[in-house]
Design an enzyme around this catalytic site. Sequence first.
Site, short mmCIF file in Angstrom:
data_model
loop_
_atom_site.label_atom_id
_atom_site.label_comp_id
_atom_site.label_asym_id
_atom_site.label_seq_id
_atom_site.Cartn_x
_atom_site.Cartn_y
_atom_site.Cartn_z
N CYS A 1 0.82 -1.16 0.04
CA CYS A 1 0.09 0.10 0.17
C CYS A 1 0.91 1.15 0.08
CB CYS A 1 -0.91 -0.04 1.02
SG CYS A 1 -1.89 1.32 1.45
N PRO A 2 0.51 2.19 -0.95
CA PRO A 2 -0.65 2.26 -1.76
C PRO A 2 -0.43 2.08 -3.18
CG PRO A 2 0.47 4.39 -1.52
CD PRO A 2 1.37 3.55 -0.66
#
Length: 101
Positions: free
Chosen positions: A38-39
Amino acid sequence: MNNRSVYNIHEDCELSGNTAKNSSTKNIYRLDARRLLCPLPVIRVQERVKQLNAGDILEVVCTDKGSLSDISAWCRVHGHHLVSSHSQQREIFMTVQVGSA
């Protein structure tokens, strides 16, 4: 008029320029976002969707557990449709249909 759809499958490939397609053709693209944290998975999806046309399908595979909720929320906010999702072993598979937004 023929109602059959034609599907073109494109492996994880680079797209450039105008990707105009026949309206009866559905294009399926694959994005490998495994081992990205993430992200990055949702960013890669966003980058790829910008290159596609409304109605195209993007099949995503990733390993980050948060990607399912991130990509689902991103689709909802940006007018795309999360068609399906499932997990198999440590991988998450998602199918996104590109919206007209």
